[in-house]
Design a protein around this motif. Structure first.
Motif, PDB file in Angstrom:
ATOM      1  N   THR A  73       3.169  -3.486  -6.419  1.00  0.00           N
ATOM      2  CA  THR A  73       4.248  -3.352  -7.390  1.00  0.00           C
ATOM      3  C   THR A  73       5.519  -2.961  -6.647  1.00  0.00           C
ATOM      4  O   THR A  73       5.562  -1.933  -5.970  1.00  0.00           O
ATOM      5  N   SER A  74       6.562  -3.775  -6.772  1.00  0.00           N
ATOM      6  CA  SER A  74       7.811  -3.486  -6.071  1.00  0.00           C
ATOM      7  C   SER A  74       8.555  -2.351  -6.769  1.00  0.00           C
ATOM      8  O   SER A  74       8.461  -2.174  -7.980  1.00  0.00           O
ATOM      9  N   GLY A  75       9.279  -1.592  -5.988  1.00  0.00           N
ATOM     10  CA  GLY A  75      10.085  -0.507  -6.535  1.00  0.00           C
ATOM     11  C   GLY A  75       9.334   0.792  -6.771  1.00  0.00           C
ATOM     12  O   GLY A  75       9.919   1.762  -7.231  1.00  0.00           O
ATOM     13  N   VAL A  76       8.046   0.823  -6.465  1.00  0.00           N
ATOM     14  CA  VAL A  76       7.269   2.051  -6.646  1.00  0.00           C
ATOM     15  C   VAL A  76       6.950   2.615  -5.269  1.00  0.00           C
ATOM     16  O   VAL A  76       6.230   2.012  -4.494  1.00  0.00           O
ATOM     17  N   SER A  77       7.507   3.781  -4.980  1.00  0.00           N
ATOM     18  CA  SER A  77       7.252   4.420  -3.690  1.00  0.00           C
ATOM     19  C   SER A  77       6.290   5.585  -3.886  1.00  0.00           C
ATOM     20  O   SER A  77       6.060   6.057  -4.999  1.00  0.00           O
ATOM     21  N   PHE A  78       5.740   6.056  -2.781  1.00  0.00           N
ATOM     22  CA  PHE A  78       4.825   7.194  -2.864  1.00  0.00           C
ATOM     23  C   PHE A  78       5.527   8.424  -3.413  1.00  0.00           C
ATOM     24  O   PHE A  78       4.929   9.217  -4.131  1.00  0.00           O
ATOM     25  N   SER A  79       6.807   8.585  -3.111  1.00  0.00           N
ATOM     26  CA  SER A  79       7.572   9.727  -3.631  1.00  0.00           C
ATOM     27  C   SER A  79       7.544   9.755  -5.155  1.00  0.00           C
ATOM     28  O   SER A  79       7.415  10.820  -5.752  1.00  0.00           O
ATOM     29  N   HIS A  80       7.652   8.582  -5.779  1.00  0.00           N
ATOM     30  CA  HIS A  80       7.589   8.510  -7.243  1.00  0.00           C
ATOM     31  C   HIS A  80       6.197   8.871  -7.739  1.00  0.00           C
ATOM     32  O   HIS A  80       6.040   9.649  -8.679  1.00  0.00           O
ATOM     33  N   VAL A  81       5.184   8.296  -7.117  1.00  0.00           N
ATOM     34  CA  VAL A  81       3.800   8.487  -7.554  1.00  0.00           C
ATOM     35  C   VAL A  81       3.376   9.941  -7.429  1.00  0.00           C
ATOM     36  O   VAL A  81       2.727  10.481  -8.321  1.00  0.00           O
ATOM     37  N   VAL A  82       3.736  10.594  -6.336  1.00  0.00           N
ATOM     38  CA  VAL A  82       3.299  11.969  -6.113  1.00  0.00           C
ATOM     39  C   VAL A  82       3.941  12.930  -7.113  1.00  0.00           C
ATOM     40  O   VAL A  82       3.347  13.946  -7.470  1.00  0.00           O
ATOM     41  N   GLN A  83       5.122  12.611  -7.608  1.00  0.00           N
ATOM     42  CA  GLN A  83       5.782  13.474  -8.587  1.00  0.00           C
ATOM     43  C   GLN A  83       5.110  13.417  -9.947  1.00  0.00           C
ATOM     44  O   GLN A  83       5.003  14.431 -10.630  1.00  0.00           O
TER      45      GLN A  83
END
Length: 162
Positions: free
Chosen positions: A4-14
């Motif tokens: 999925t483009s635009g989804v980084s680990f920083s977003h997921v971990v939050q």
């Protein structure tokens, strides 16, 4: 192509629950691996990937940890502590884990693809060591600036120098 483009680990971990069902590509260093009754769980310290999707060496760049799971058998012995991995997987939720005296919540990623990278540390001489057959020209023991070049241990007068 499935990531999925635009989804980084920083977003997921939050907020892992907001990204359930999203496919991410994340890399890092294995902290532990254990086989459970129905799956294998791998605790990974996330480390940013370089342009070739290889985790970098600097652990201080980490944005946190995550748990990678695989339903089919994955032998924990093949993923010892310190192994660098790149994982493509689906975010399936979050899990609470006791770390020292604190309870932490980490994202859970179901492994779809797993790449294990060789454990070759960066060279102190600016080149990748070559451990192949003789003459070992890439080995630090045969590198002229190495303390081992003239013999081991480097004591007193060196062979070849007067």
């Amino acid at each position: 192509a499935q990531v999925t483009s635009g989804v980084s680990f920083s977003h997921v971990v939050q907020d892992p629950s907001a990204y359930i069902g999203q496919v991410v590509k994340v890399g890092g260093v294995v902290l532990s691996a254990k086989r459970l009754v129905d799956r294998t769980e791998v605790m990974v310290l996330q480390i940013p990937l370089d342009n070739d999707s290889v985790p970098q060496w600097d652990r201080t760049e980490s944005k946190g940890r995550f748990i990678a799971t695989q339903q089919t058998f994955l032998d924990p012995a093949t993923l010892p502590e310190g192994t660098r991995v790149t994982i493509i997987g689906e975010v399936t939720g979050q899990a609470s884990v006791q770390v020292d005296a604190e309870e932490k919540v980490y994202p859970v990623v179901a492994i779809q693809a797993l790449k294990v990278w060789p454990m070759i540390p960066p060279s102190m001489y600016g080149y990748r060591p070559y451990w192949g057959p003789y003459p070992y020209w890439g080995s630090p023991w045969f590198y002229p600036r190495s303390p081992f070049y003239y013999g081991f241990p480097p004591l007193g007068r060196h062979r070849g120098r007067h």
